[in-house]
Write a protein that holds these residues in place. Structure first.
Motif, PDB file in Angstrom:
ATOM      1  N   VAL A 248       9.486   3.215 -10.429  1.00 61.18           N
ATOM      2  CA  VAL A 248       8.562   4.166 -11.039  1.00 61.18           C
ATOM      3  C   VAL A 248       8.569   5.444 -10.209  1.00 61.18           C
ATOM      4  CG1 VAL A 248       7.117   2.438 -12.185  1.00 61.18           C
ATOM      5  CG2 VAL A 248       6.649   3.024  -9.807  1.00 61.18           C
ATOM      6  N   ASN A 249       7.564   6.305 -10.381  1.00 61.78           N
ATOM      7  CA  ASN A 249       7.557   7.590  -9.689  1.00 61.78           C
ATOM      8  C   ASN A 249       7.472   7.439  -8.173  1.00 61.78           C
ATOM      9  OD1 ASN A 249       7.739   9.391 -11.899  1.00 61.78           O
ATOM     10  ND2 ASN A 249       5.590   9.018 -12.395  1.00 61.78           N
ATOM     11  N   ASN A 250       8.241   8.259  -7.468  1.00 65.80           N
ATOM     12  CA  ASN A 250       8.338   8.198  -6.012  1.00 65.80           C
ATOM     13  C   ASN A 250       7.114   8.772  -5.304  1.00 65.80           C
ATOM     14  OD1 ASN A 250      10.892   7.195  -6.384  1.00 65.80           O
ATOM     15  ND2 ASN A 250      11.957   9.038  -5.698  1.00 65.80           N
ATOM     16  N   LEU A 251       6.956   8.350  -4.041  1.00 65.66           N
ATOM     17  CA  LEU A 251       6.039   9.036  -3.132  1.00 65.66           C
ATOM     18  C   LEU A 251       6.426  10.506  -3.013  1.00 65.66           C
ATOM     19  CD1 LEU A 251       5.985   6.462  -0.187  1.00 65.66           C
ATOM     20  CD2 LEU A 251       3.973   7.101  -1.516  1.00 65.66           C
ATOM     21  N   ASN A 252       5.469  11.354  -2.684  1.00 66.37           N
ATOM     22  CA  ASN A 252       5.780  12.764  -2.426  1.00 66.37           C
ATOM     23  C   ASN A 252       6.509  12.951  -1.104  1.00 66.37           C
ATOM     24  OD1 ASN A 252       4.333  14.350  -4.669  1.00 66.37           O
ATOM     25  ND2 ASN A 252       2.764  12.930  -3.966  1.00 66.37           N
ATOM     26  N   THR A 253       6.191  12.072  -0.120  1.00 68.91           N
ATOM     27  CA  THR A 253       6.796  12.171   1.209  1.00 68.91           C
ATOM     28  C   THR A 253       7.463  10.855   1.578  1.00 68.91           C
ATOM     29  OG1 THR A 253       5.086  13.732   1.922  1.00 68.91           O
ATOM     30  CG2 THR A 253       6.382  12.670   3.647  1.00 68.91           C
ATOM     31  N   ALA A 254       8.785  10.876   1.745  1.00 72.46           N
ATOM     32  CA  ALA A 254       9.520   9.689   2.178  1.00 72.46           C
ATOM     33  C   ALA A 254       9.096   9.304   3.583  1.00 72.46           C
ATOM     34  CB  ALA A 254      11.018   9.965   2.133  1.00 72.46           C
ATOM     35  N   ARG A 255       8.895   8.006   3.837  1.00 74.08           N
ATOM     36  CA  ARG A 255       8.488   7.539   5.172  1.00 74.08           C
ATOM     37  C   ARG A 255       8.581   6.025   5.261  1.00 74.08           C
ATOM     38  NH1 ARG A 255       2.123   8.306   3.983  1.00 74.08           N
ATOM     39  NH2 ARG A 255       2.437   9.063   1.873  1.00 74.08           N
ATOM     40  N   TYR A 256       8.564   5.536   6.494  1.00 70.59           N
ATOM     41  CA  TYR A 256       8.558   4.100   6.742  1.00 70.59           C
ATOM     42  C   TYR A 256       7.513   3.787   7.800  1.00 70.59           C
ATOM     43  CZ  TYR A 256      11.835   5.688  10.405  1.00 70.59           C
ATOM     44  OH  TYR A 256      12.439   6.356  11.435  1.00 70.59           O
ATOM     45  N   TYR A 257       7.274   2.488   8.050  1.00 72.31           N
ATOM     46  CA  TYR A 257       6.188   2.037   8.934  1.00 72.31           C
ATOM     47  C   TYR A 257       4.842   2.589   8.469  1.00 72.31           C
ATOM     48  CZ  TYR A 257       9.898   0.747  12.253  1.00 72.31           C
ATOM     49  OH  TYR A 257      11.009   0.208  12.858  1.00 72.31           O
ATOM     50  N   LEU A 258       4.662   2.747   7.168  1.00 69.32           N
ATOM     51  CA  LEU A 258       3.417   3.260   6.614  1.00 69.32           C
ATOM     52  C   LEU A 258       2.507   2.111   6.208  1.00 69.32           C
ATOM     53  CD1 LEU A 258       4.092   4.561   2.970  1.00 69.32           C
ATOM     54  CD2 LEU A 258       5.707   3.159   4.256  1.00 69.32           C
ATOM     55  N   GLY A 259       1.244   2.431   5.925  1.00 69.04           N
ATOM     56  CA  GLY A 259       0.293   1.426   5.487  1.00 69.04           C
ATOM     57  C   GLY A 259       0.027   1.551   4.007  1.00 69.04           C
ATOM     58  N   GLY A 260      -0.473   0.469   3.401  1.00 65.65           N
ATOM     59  CA  GLY A 260      -0.821   0.477   1.993  1.00 65.65           C
ATOM     60  C   GLY A 260      -2.034  -0.380   1.728  1.00 65.65           C
TER      61      GLY A 260
ATOM     62  N   ALA B 219       1.282  -8.849  -9.761  1.00 68.06           N
ATOM     63  CA  ALA B 219       1.137  -7.423 -10.097  1.00 68.06           C
ATOM     64  C   ALA B 219       1.114  -6.634  -8.797  1.00 68.06           C
ATOM     65  CB  ALA B 219      -0.127  -7.178 -10.909  1.00 68.06           C
ATOM     66  N   ALA B 220       2.289  -6.466  -8.188  1.00 66.01           N
ATOM     67  CA  ALA B 220       2.395  -5.866  -6.861  1.00 66.01           C
ATOM     68  C   ALA B 220       3.029  -4.478  -6.908  1.00 66.01           C
ATOM     69  CB  ALA B 220       3.213  -6.771  -5.946  1.00 66.01           C
ATOM     70  N   LEU B 221       2.834  -3.742  -5.823  1.00 67.95           N
ATOM     71  CA  LEU B 221       3.412  -2.416  -5.636  1.00 67.95           C
ATOM     72  C   LEU B 221       4.102  -2.374  -4.287  1.00 67.95           C
ATOM     73  CD1 LEU B 221       1.818   1.047  -6.283  1.00 67.95           C
ATOM     74  CD2 LEU B 221       2.540   0.473  -3.969  1.00 67.95           C
ATOM     75  N   ALA B 222       5.299  -1.758  -4.238  1.00 69.71           N
ATOM     76  CA  ALA B 222       6.033  -1.564  -2.992  1.00 69.71           C
ATOM     77  C   ALA B 222       6.454  -0.106  -2.925  1.00 69.71           C
ATOM     78  CB  ALA B 222       7.256  -2.464  -2.930  1.00 69.71           C
ATOM     79  N   ALA B 223       6.118   0.580  -1.818  1.00 69.33           N
ATOM     80  CA  ALA B 223       6.388   2.016  -1.727  1.00 69.33           C
ATOM     81  C   ALA B 223       6.925   2.387  -0.354  1.00 69.33           C
ATOM     82  CB  ALA B 223       5.117   2.805  -2.006  1.00 69.33           C
ATOM     83  N   GLY B 224       7.853   3.350  -0.340  1.00 68.64           N
ATOM     84  CA  GLY B 224       8.410   3.825   0.911  1.00 68.64           C
ATOM     85  C   GLY B 224       9.250   2.779   1.599  1.00 68.64           C
ATOM     86  N   GLY B 225       9.442   2.940   2.925  1.00 70.59           N
ATOM     87  CA  GLY B 225      10.233   2.016   3.710  1.00 70.59           C
ATOM     88  C   GLY B 225      11.475   2.673   4.264  1.00 70.59           C
ATOM     89  N   ILE B 226      12.325   1.848   4.860  1.00 69.05           N
ATOM     90  CA  ILE B 226      13.557   2.349   5.453  1.00 69.05           C
ATOM     91  C   ILE B 226      14.749   1.598   4.859  1.00 69.05           C
ATOM     92  CG2 ILE B 226      13.357   0.775   7.444  1.00 69.05           C
ATOM     93  CD1 ILE B 226      14.685   3.024   9.112  1.00 69.05           C
ATOM     94  N   THR B 227      15.750   2.348   4.464  1.00 68.39           N
ATOM     95  CA  THR B 227      16.978   1.781   3.893  1.00 68.39           C
ATOM     96  C   THR B 227      18.174   2.065   4.783  1.00 68.39           C
ATOM     97  OG1 THR B 227      17.426   3.823   2.687  1.00 68.39           O
ATOM     98  CG2 THR B 227      16.102   2.157   1.561  1.00 68.39           C
TER      99      THR B 227
ATOM    100  N   ASN C  42      14.123  -9.912  -7.081  1.00 70.94           N
ATOM    101  CA  ASN C  42      14.611  -8.969  -6.077  1.00 70.94           C
ATOM    102  C   ASN C  42      14.204  -7.533  -6.390  1.00 70.94           C
ATOM    103  OD1 ASN C  42      15.858 -11.047  -4.735  1.00 70.94           O
ATOM    104  ND2 ASN C  42      17.917 -10.533  -5.425  1.00 70.94           N
ATOM    105  N   LEU C  43      13.880  -6.796  -5.319  1.00 69.13           N
ATOM    106  CA  LEU C  43      13.690  -5.352  -5.442  1.00 69.13           C
ATOM    107  C   LEU C  43      14.979  -4.701  -5.932  1.00 69.13           C
ATOM    108  CD1 LEU C  43      11.885  -4.621  -2.062  1.00 69.13           C
ATOM    109  CD2 LEU C  43      10.893  -4.154  -4.297  1.00 69.13           C
ATOM    110  N   ASN C  44      14.871  -3.500  -6.481  1.00 74.91           N
ATOM    111  CA  ASN C  44      16.051  -2.735  -6.856  1.00 74.91           C
ATOM    112  C   ASN C  44      16.702  -2.064  -5.651  1.00 74.91           C
ATOM    113  OD1 ASN C  44      16.069  -2.735  -9.977  1.00 74.91           O
ATOM    114  ND2 ASN C  44      13.946  -2.311  -9.452  1.00 74.91           N
ATOM    115  N   GLU C  45      15.900  -1.775  -4.615  1.00 80.03           N
ATOM    116  CA  GLU C  45      16.400  -1.100  -3.421  1.00 80.03           C
ATOM    117  C   GLU C  45      16.124  -1.955  -2.193  1.00 80.03           C
ATOM    118  OE1 GLU C  45      16.006   3.405  -1.779  1.00 80.03           O
ATOM    119  OE2 GLU C  45      14.119   2.301  -1.866  1.00 80.03           O
ATOM    120  N   ALA C  46      17.155  -2.258  -1.413  1.00 77.22           N
ATOM    121  CA  ALA C  46      16.979  -2.992  -0.156  1.00 77.22           C
ATOM    122  C   ALA C  46      16.263  -2.104   0.842  1.00 77.22           C
ATOM    123  CB  ALA C  46      18.331  -3.425   0.394  1.00 77.22           C
ATOM    124  N   LYS C  47      15.234  -2.657   1.500  1.00 76.10           N
ATOM    125  CA  LYS C  47      14.464  -1.840   2.428  1.00 76.10           C
ATOM    126  C   LYS C  47      13.660  -2.723   3.365  1.00 76.10           C
ATOM    127  CE  LYS C  47      12.296  -0.160  -1.192  1.00 76.10           C
ATOM    128  NZ  LYS C  47      11.442   0.701  -2.026  1.00 76.10           N
TER     129      LYS C  47
END
Length: 338
Positions: free
Chosen positions: A95-107, A69-77, A53-58
């Motif tokens: 780990v270190n956060n994005l500079n700009t919080a956002r959701y519906y973003l691409g990766g 070896a995955a990465l998950a960034a941003g989203g909506i909580t 499980n992720l640490n933050e529900a989103k």
């Protein structure tokens, strides 16, 4: 006529017994059985199982990397988040956060080299921000030309492709852009403008799959519609291919253009657990997710590996920390055998 060595980078190996660890598409000669053999996928044998499980529900986050070896960034909580987490195949670490919080973003990219592109956050509707991840921290780099959210994206940190999406609450675009590691360039548009679709593959060979055709705020009425359209990008043009069996949007996916997997979404109403596999020609329904959900972002080898493994990350409703792991077994077949 091309030789096998020139295609695969090595000669056909001679072995006395079939390899225990197989590589998809590997051809070898078994001297004991006096036969040439190949490893392949048997559609319908893959299954989903629970991951860490992720640490933050989103929901509606950006994903990159592979299943282990995955990465998950941003989203909506409940509001936009900038949190970033890394997965080692068992557990997630913040780990270190994005500079700009956002959701519906691409990766796109890997766990150690990725980009997070576009998105939305109240009161801003469409964003053009683009950030680069070096395995430790995020750095703002050159923006996309057309601000948007709920678009499709695939590729790597230095060679990415993004297409379509919505530029505000009333306009869907068919603009496609290509990233060379430094800047974004507008290229050939997709045939069907849509949002909440999914892209798999690489910058030069990709699939743009399903989505919603119409206006994002139309509340389910005309001209809003889920579609199953699949388009193939060959590096210069888009070509329509076979549709999904079940039209849907807000789905997840990963893989390469000849071997992709998509899952979840919001059709059939209200939310879907359906999973479909693409073999380069057609889509086949395979084993469902354990839990029906939308916005289950994917990781699993975008741009480089087929759909033998995948990771479905988080999703809604409600927003969740759950992940699911897809495993597809390979089998060995004698060439020429039915």
């Amino acid at each position: 006529m091309a030789e096998y060595k020139n295609i695969k980078g090595f000669k056909v190996q001679t072995v006395a017994t079939d390899p225990v660890t197989n590589v998809l598409g590997q051809v070898f000669y078994n001297s004991t059985s006096n036969a040439f053999k190949v490893t392949r996928i048997v559609t319908g044998t893959g299954t989903w199982s629970s991951g860490g499980n992720l640490n933050e529900a989103k929901s509606a986050l950006a994903g990159a990397g592979i299943q282990t070896a995955a990465l998950a960034a941003g989203g909506i909580t409940g509001t936009a988040t900038s949190n970033t987490e890394l997965y080692n195949g068992t557990s997630w670490t913040e780990v270190n956060n994005l500079n700009t919080a956002r959701y519906y973003l691409g990766g796109a990219g890997t766990q150690t080299a990725a980009i997070a592109t576009g998105g939305s956050t109240p009161p801003i509707l469409a964003m053009s921000e683009n950030e680069s991840w070096n395995g430790t921290s995020w750095t703002e780099v050159n923006d996309i030309n057309t601000a948007r959210w709920q678009f499709g994206q695939a590729g790597t940190a230095t060679a990415s492709l993004m297409a379509s999406g919505t530029t505000n609450n009333t306009t869907t675009t068919n603009v496609t852009e290509s990233w060379n590691g430094t800047s974004w360039t507008e290229i050939t548009e997709v045939n069907v403008a849509r949002f909440a679709a999914i892209m798999t593959g690489s910058q030069t060979e990709a699939l743009y799959i399903a989505g919603e055709k119409g206006t994002p705020d139309s509340g389910g009425g005309a001209p809003y519609a889920n579609i199953g359209n699949t388009e193939y990008w060959n590096g210069s043009t888009w070509t329509e291919l076979a549709d999904l069996n079940t039209a849907r949007s807000q789905l997840g996916g990963s893989g390469i253009y000849t071997s992709s997997l998509v899952w979840g979404g919001n059709s059939p109403v209200p939310y879907s657990a359906l999973t479909e596999s693409y073999n380069g020609t057609s889509w086949t329904e395979v084993n469902d997710l354990s839990v029906a959900a939308q916005f289950r972002t994917g990781a699993g080898g975008n741009a480089s590996t087929p759909n033998t493994t995948a990771l479905a990350i988080a999703g809604s409703p409600p927003v969740t920390t759950a992940t699911e792991e897809w495993t597809q077994s390979l089998v060995t077949t004698t060439l020429g055998a039915s």
